[in-house]
Design an enzyme around this catalytic site. Sequence first.
Site, PDB file in Angstrom:
ATOM      1  CG  ASP A  74       1.464   5.688   8.241  1.00  0.00           C
ATOM      2  OD1 ASP A  74       2.400   5.473   7.449  1.00  0.00           O
ATOM      3  OD2 ASP A  74       0.334   5.161   8.112  1.00  0.00           O
ATOM      4  CG  LEU A  75       1.303   9.598   3.088  1.00  0.00           C
ATOM      5  CD1 LEU A  75       0.856  11.041   3.265  1.00  0.00           C
ATOM      6  CD2 LEU A  75       2.294   9.506   1.933  1.00  0.00           C
ATOM      7  CG  ASP A  76       0.327   5.278   2.008  1.00  0.00           C
ATOM      8  OD1 ASP A  76      -0.086   6.093   1.174  1.00  0.00           O
ATOM      9  OD2 ASP A  76       1.440   4.732   1.940  1.00  0.00           O
TER      10      ASP A  76
ATOM     11  CB  THR B 162      -2.691   6.522  -0.339  1.00  0.00           C
ATOM     12  OG1 THR B 162      -2.328   6.989   0.951  1.00  0.00           O
ATOM     13  CG2 THR B 162      -2.592   7.625  -1.360  1.00  0.00           C
TER      14      THR B 162
ATOM     15  CE  LYS C 252      -5.259  -0.735   5.698  1.00  0.00           C
ATOM     16  NZ  LYS C 252      -6.452  -0.342   6.466  1.00  0.00           N
TER      17      LYS C 252
ATOM     18  CE  LYS D 189       0.669  -1.316  -4.714  1.00  0.00           C
ATOM     19  NZ  LYS D 189       1.353  -0.359  -3.838  1.00  0.00           N
TER      20      LYS D 189
ATOM     21  CB  SER E  62       5.341   7.366   4.800  1.00  0.00           C
ATOM     22  OG  SER E  62       4.785   6.515   3.823  1.00  0.00           O
ATOM     23  CB  ALA E  63       6.681   1.932   4.566  1.00  0.00           C
TER      24      ALA E  63
ATOM     25  CE  LYS F 126       5.988   3.210   9.288  1.00  0.00           C
ATOM     26  NZ  LYS F 126       4.856   3.961   8.727  1.00  0.00           N
TER      27      LYS F 126
ATOM     28  CD  GLU G  12       1.979   3.736  11.281  1.00  0.00           C
ATOM     29  OE1 GLU G  12       1.005   3.238  10.701  1.00  0.00           O
ATOM     30  OE2 GLU G  12       3.093   3.826  10.749  1.00  0.00           O
ATOM     31  CG  ASP G  13      -3.237   3.301   8.552  1.00  0.00           C
ATOM     32  OD1 ASP G  13      -1.999   3.513   8.540  1.00  0.00           O
ATOM     33  OD2 ASP G  13      -3.844   2.769   7.607  1.00  0.00           O
TER      34      ASP G  13
HETATM   35  C1  BG6 Z   1       2.985   2.182   3.310  1.00  0.00           C
HETATM   36  C2  BG6 Z   1       1.695   1.476   3.005  1.00  0.00           C
HETATM   37  O1  BG6 Z   1       2.727   3.456   3.773  1.00  0.00           O
HETATM   38  O2  BG6 Z   1       3.807   2.253   2.140  1.00  0.00           O
HETATM   39  C3  BG6 Z   1       1.949   0.119   2.378  1.00  0.00           C
HETATM   40  O3  BG6 Z   1       0.947   1.325   4.194  1.00  0.00           O
HETATM   41  C4  BG6 Z   1       2.855   0.278   1.163  1.00  0.00           C
HETATM   42  O4  BG6 Z   1       0.725  -0.465   2.040  1.00  0.00           O
HETATM   43  C5  BG6 Z   1       4.134   1.001   1.566  1.00  0.00           C
HETATM   44  O5  BG6 Z   1       3.177  -0.989   0.620  1.00  0.00           O
HETATM   45  C6  BG6 Z   1       5.100   1.211   0.396  1.00  0.00           C
HETATM   46  O6  BG6 Z   1       4.548   2.125  -0.488  1.00  0.00           O
HETATM   47  P1  BG6 Z   1       5.112   2.442  -1.936  1.00  0.00           P
HETATM   48  O7  BG6 Z   1       4.324   3.661  -2.347  1.00  0.00           O
HETATM   49  O8  BG6 Z   1       6.587   2.733  -1.787  1.00  0.00           O
HETATM   50  O9  BG6 Z   1       4.859   1.256  -2.785  1.00  0.00           O
HETATM   51 MG    MG Z   2      -0.567   3.664   7.055  1.00  0.00          MG
END
Ligand code: BG6
Ligand code: MG
Length: 221
Positions: free
Chosen positions: A8-10, A16, A44, A77, A115-116, A146, A170-171
């Site tokens: 996962d990334l964030d 982030t 998350k 956002k 990552s999402a 997810k 993952e976190d």
């Molecule tokens: C996930 C985060 O990695 O990405 C979420 O944990 C976030 O918090 C999601 O909403 C989507 O990210 P983005 O950058 O496409 O808005």
């Molecule tokens: Mg994450």
Amino acid sequence: MLKAVIFDLDGVITDTAEWHYLAWRELANRIGIDFNREFNEELKGISRMESLEKILALGGKADRYSETEKIELASTKNDHYVQLLTQMKPDAIFPGIKELLEELKANGVLIGLASASKNAPAILQSLEITNYFQTVVNPDEVERGKPAPDIFLRAAEKLAVSPAECIGIEDATAGITAIKDAGMYAVGVGTIEKMKQAGADLVVEDTQELVLSVLLREFNQ
Ligand code: BG6
Ligand code: MG
């Protein structure tokens, strides 16, 4: 045998998760919704639009905005979040992650990103680690986000490995569920209680503990 590690990334590779929180909180406050860290945990791993829906539902405002207005709110956002990202430098990578990527590469273990975030490719570029990844799954490639396992399964498919040969890191609790339902070994980054409850096989409180020898030992047990 371990063939791939899917990250996962964030909140796993870099901080982030905190910036997502700050940007959502500002938007929520602006439309009169109270927002705290505890609630943020639920966002998350969840997509941008799903996060917005959860925030609006929290404030009892789910029906107050049209689809067009919701897209505008989400993009407000994201603009703020992308503005925060401009500060990102390669040193924003969490401790131990670069070393782990190096170890995986040196040992022929494939590396994937599940990552999402639609901002993920830009973040990998800012951190100067794009080249370590054999695959980066675009969240639009999969039907369900997810906690569904789709994005992890897609990463394994693109790497041509079976899920049982993968470790996912993952976190988010939604992410741990996704990894487990994909049939992979789940490593949680976070508090032991929260991650164990989510079903993580191994928990580290600090990314510095993510060392290949430890991952292999636990994975092979
Ligand atoms: C996930 C985060 O990695 O990405 C979420 O944990 C976030 O918090 C999601 O909403 C989507 O990210 P983005 O950058 O496409 O808005
Ligand atoms: Mg994450």
